[in-house]
Write an enzyme that holds these catalytic residues in place. Structure first.
Site, PDB file in Angstrom:
ATOM      1  N   LYS A   1      68.084  25.904  66.642  1.00  0.00           N
ATOM      2  CA  LYS A   1      69.445  25.606  66.203  1.00  0.00           C
ATOM      3  C   LYS A   1      70.419  25.570  67.366  1.00  0.00           C
ATOM      4  O   LYS A   1      71.350  24.769  67.375  1.00  0.00           O
ATOM      5  CB  LYS A   1      69.914  26.620  65.150  1.00  0.00           C
ATOM      6  CG  LYS A   1      69.208  26.461  63.807  1.00  0.00           C
ATOM      7  CD  LYS A   1      69.944  27.180  62.687  1.00  0.00           C
ATOM      8  CE  LYS A   1      69.206  26.972  61.360  1.00  0.00           C
ATOM      9  NZ  LYS A   1      69.886  27.580  60.219  1.00  0.00           N
TER      10      LYS A   1
ATOM     11  N   LYS B   1      68.610  20.256  54.591  1.00  0.00           N
ATOM     12  CA  LYS B   1      70.034  20.062  54.354  1.00  0.00           C
ATOM     13  C   LYS B   1      70.718  19.567  55.621  1.00  0.00           C
ATOM     14  O   LYS B   1      71.578  18.720  55.573  1.00  0.00           O
ATOM     15  CB  LYS B   1      70.694  21.395  53.964  1.00  0.00           C
ATOM     16  CG  LYS B   1      70.342  21.873  52.586  1.00  0.00           C
ATOM     17  CD  LYS B   1      71.217  23.076  52.222  1.00  0.00           C
ATOM     18  CE  LYS B   1      70.408  24.291  51.922  1.00  0.00           C
ATOM     19  NZ  LYS B   1      70.352  25.414  52.733  1.00  0.00           N
TER      20      LYS B   1
ATOM     21  N   LYS C   1      60.404  17.850  57.797  1.00  0.00           N
ATOM     22  CA  LYS C   1      60.681  18.431  56.483  1.00  0.00           C
ATOM     23  C   LYS C   1      62.049  17.991  55.981  1.00  0.00           C
ATOM     24  O   LYS C   1      62.977  17.772  56.764  1.00  0.00           O
ATOM     25  CB  LYS C   1      60.540  19.958  56.510  1.00  0.00           C
ATOM     26  CG  LYS C   1      61.723  20.714  57.030  1.00  0.00           C
ATOM     27  CD  LYS C   1      61.649  22.192  56.631  1.00  0.00           C
ATOM     28  CE  LYS C   1      63.026  22.810  56.875  1.00  0.00           C
ATOM     29  NZ  LYS C   1      63.314  24.049  56.220  1.00  0.00           N
TER      30      LYS C   1
HETATM   31  P1  ATP Z   1      68.954  23.946  56.730  1.00  0.00           P
HETATM   32  O1  ATP Z   1      68.634  22.540  57.110  1.00  0.00           O
HETATM   33  O2  ATP Z   1      70.422  24.213  56.560  1.00  0.00           O
HETATM   34  O3  ATP Z   1      68.217  24.992  57.533  1.00  0.00           O
HETATM   35  P2  ATP Z   1      67.092  23.767  54.586  1.00  0.00           P
HETATM   36  O4  ATP Z   1      67.295  22.589  53.726  1.00  0.00           O
HETATM   37  O5  ATP Z   1      65.993  23.710  55.595  1.00  0.00           O
HETATM   38  O6  ATP Z   1      68.457  24.139  55.259  1.00  0.00           O
HETATM   39  P3  ATP Z   1      67.001  26.557  53.975  1.00  0.00           P
HETATM   40  O7  ATP Z   1      68.335  27.040  53.508  1.00  0.00           O
HETATM   41  O8  ATP Z   1      66.586  26.841  55.380  1.00  0.00           O
HETATM   42  O9  ATP Z   1      66.874  24.997  53.659  1.00  0.00           O
HETATM   43  O10 ATP Z   1      65.864  27.097  53.049  1.00  0.00           O
HETATM   44  C1  ATP Z   1      66.038  27.615  51.768  1.00  0.00           C
HETATM   45  C2  ATP Z   1      64.684  27.761  51.145  1.00  0.00           C
HETATM   46  O11 ATP Z   1      64.151  26.483  50.811  1.00  0.00           O
HETATM   47  C3  ATP Z   1      63.665  28.435  52.050  1.00  0.00           C
HETATM   48  O12 ATP Z   1      62.921  29.362  51.306  1.00  0.00           O
HETATM   49  C4  ATP Z   1      62.798  27.302  52.532  1.00  0.00           C
HETATM   50  O13 ATP Z   1      61.471  27.711  52.793  1.00  0.00           O
HETATM   51  C5  ATP Z   1      62.856  26.308  51.365  1.00  0.00           C
HETATM   52  N1  ATP Z   1      62.753  24.933  51.861  1.00  0.00           N
HETATM   53  C6  ATP Z   1      63.682  24.284  52.591  1.00  0.00           C
HETATM   54  N2  ATP Z   1      63.290  23.029  52.862  1.00  0.00           N
HETATM   55  C7  ATP Z   1      62.075  22.880  52.292  1.00  0.00           C
HETATM   56  C8  ATP Z   1      61.138  21.799  52.211  1.00  0.00           C
HETATM   57  N3  ATP Z   1      61.392  20.617  52.775  1.00  0.00           N
HETATM   58  N4  ATP Z   1      59.982  21.989  51.534  1.00  0.00           N
HETATM   59  C9  ATP Z   1      59.721  23.185  50.959  1.00  0.00           C
HETATM   60  N5  ATP Z   1      60.556  24.235  50.993  1.00  0.00           N
HETATM   61  C10 ATP Z   1      61.719  24.102  51.646  1.00  0.00           C
END
Ligand code: ATP
Ligand code: LTN
Length: 334
Positions: free
Chosen positions: A114, A200, A197
Site C-alpha cells: 500500500k 475495492k 483479485k
Molecule cells: P481494498 O482494495 O480496499 O483492500 P478489498 O476489496 O480488497 O479492499 P478488503 O476490505 O481488503 O477488500 O477485504 C474484506 C474481506 O473481503 C476480506 O476478508 C477479504 O479476504 C475478502 N475479499 C476481498 N476481495 C476478495 C476477492 N476478490 N475474493 C475473495 N475474497 C475477497
C-alpha cells in the site's frame, strides 16, 4: 458448552461491498453464526490509514453496516459494531505498539504494497501500525478464530506473536487466536483482468460487481467480462483465467460444483454462460440490495442496532483493557 468466539473486520472504504467481499467474507460470516459466538466490526479506524473524505466515511460506515445486516447477520446472534465506537481499540493498540519491534512491523507485506502505491512519503505512520490495530481488534475480544482471506495471514501471525509475547512478559492475559480459518475460500478475480483479485481500491468499475449495483449494470458488466477466444466452457486457471473466474462465481452462488457447470455448458458458448450467470448474480443480490436500502431509509433504527452492538462490544473490551492496565502497572485512577 460455550461456542468458540470469532472476530472479523471489514473496512468502510467503498459505496458498496463487491462480490469478492461477499463470497470471501460476508457469506462466511453469516454461516459462522450457527456454530460460533460471532463479533463483526466495521473498521473505520483502519479506513483512515488512507485519506478519507469525512462525509463519505460517515455514509460508507452506515452503508457497510447496513449491508452486513442485509446479508444475513442477525443482531440477536452476532455483535455487529463500529470500531471507533469502542475506545479500547486505539488504547490497546498503543500498548501493543510498545512491544512490537520496528523491524517486525516493517516486514508487513500489506504496508509495503500500500505504501508503494502512494509513494513512501505519502504513507502515514497509521498505515504502518495498521496490523497492530488489527491485533488489538482481535485480542480485545478473546477471539479464538479470525475468518479472513489468505492475504491476512501475516497480520494474524503478528497478532499471535504479540499475544504470546505479552502473556510471557506480563502473565496470562490474552487468548492466542488460532490460525486463519478460511483457506478454502476462492479468490474472485477482476472481470476485466481476471489474473488480479477483484478489489475495492485496485479494480476499475468495469472489473467489479457491487452488491448494491443495479441489475442492468450487473448484466452489462458480466456480458463484457474478459474471456478468451477458444470458446470452450472449461475451468483452467492458467490458460483460461476469465472463464474460470466466471465459473467460480457461478458455482459459489448457485451451489453447484464447477465440473457440473462444465457439463451443463459444454458446447453452449460464453454468451449463454454469461447470460445465465448474470441472472444468478442479480437474483442473489436483489434481496440484499432491497434490505440494505430499507435499513438505510431508517437511519435511527440502524444507529440503534449499532449502538446495541457497541455496548456489548464495549463491555468485553473494557474488561480486557482493565486486565491489561493492571498487568502493565498503570496506576488506577483514584
Ligand atoms: P481494498 O482494495 O480496499 O483492500 P478489498 O476489496 O480488497 O479492499 P478488503 O476490505 O481488503 O477488500 O477485504 C474484506 C474481506 O473481503 C476480506 O476478508 C477479504 O479476504 C475478502 N475479499 C476481498 N476481495 C476478495 C476477492 N476478490 N475474493 C475473495 N475474497 C475477497
Ligand atoms: N485487515 C483486514 C480487516 C480487519 C480485520 C480486523 C480482519 C481489520 N481488523 C480484525 C479480521 C480481524 C482486511 O483487510 N481484510
Amino acid at each position: 458448552m460455550s461456542r468458540p468466539r470469532v472476530l472479523s473486520g471489514i473496512q468502510p472504504t467503498a459505496d458498496s461491498f463487491h462480490i469478492g467481499n461477499y463470497l470471501g467474507a460476508l457469506r462466511q460470516w453469516v454461516a459462522l453464526q450457527e456454530t460460533h459466538d460471532t463479533f463483526y466490526c466495521v473498521v473505520d479506524l483502519h479506513a483512515i490509514t488512507l485519506p478519507q473524505e469525512p462525509a463519505e466515511l460517515r455514509a460508507r460506515t452506515r452503508v457497510a453496516a447496513a449491508q452486513l445486516f442485509a446479508a444475513g447477520l442477525d443482531p440477536d446472534s452476532s455483535t455487529v459494531f463500529v470500531q471507533s465506537h469502542v475506545p479500547e481499540h486505539p488504547a490497546l493498540e498503543w500498548v501493543l505498539a510498545c512491544i512490537t519491534g520496528f523491524g517486525e512491523a516493517s516486514r508487513m507485506i500489506q504496508f509495503k504494497d500500500k505504501s508503494a502505491k502512494g509513494g513512501a512519503d505519502a504513507a502515514s505512520v497509521g498505515l504502518f501500525t495498521y496490523p497492530i490495530l488489527q491485533a488489538a481488534d482481535i485480542l480485545l475480544y478473546d477471539a479464538d478464530q479470525v475468518p479472513v482471506g489468505e492475504d491476512q495471514r501475516q497480520h494474524l501471525e503478528l497478532t499471535r506473536d504479540l499475544a504470546q509475547r505479552f502473556n510471557y512478559r506480563f502473565g496470562p492475559t490474552f487468548v492466542v487466536p488460532g490460525p486463519y480459518i478460511l483457506p478454502g475460500v476462492a479468490k474472485i478475480g477482476d472481470l476485466q483482468d481476471p489474473t488480479i483479485k477483484m478489489s475495492k481500491s485496485a479494480s476499475s468499475p468495469q472489473g467489479i460487481i457491487d452488491i448494491l449495483e443495479d441489475p442492468d449494470s450487473i448484466r452489462r458488466k458480466i456480458m463484457r467480462a474478459v474471456t478468451d477466444t477458444d470458446g470452450e466452457v472449461r475451468a483452467d486457471e492458467a490458460a483460461k483465467p476469465g472463464v474460470t473466474n466466471l465459473l467460480r462465481i457461478y458455482a459459489a452462488l448457485a451451489g453447484e460444483p464447477v465440473p457440473s457447470l462444465e457439463r451443463q455448458y459444454a458446447g453452449a458458448g460464453y454468451g449463454k454462460l454469461k447470460k445465465d450467470l448474470a441472472e444468478v448474480v442479480v437474483d442473489a443480490f436483489g434481496p440484499i440490495r432491497e434490505r440494505t436500502e430499507k435499513l438505510l431509509a431508517n437511519e435511527s433504527e440502524l444507529d440503534r442496532l449499532l449502538a446495541a452492538g457497541a455496548e456489548k462490544a464495549h463491555r468485553i473490551a473494557a474488561a480486557t483493557m482493565a486486565r491489561v492496565r493492571d498487568r502493565m502497572g498503570f496506576l488506577p485512577p483514584a
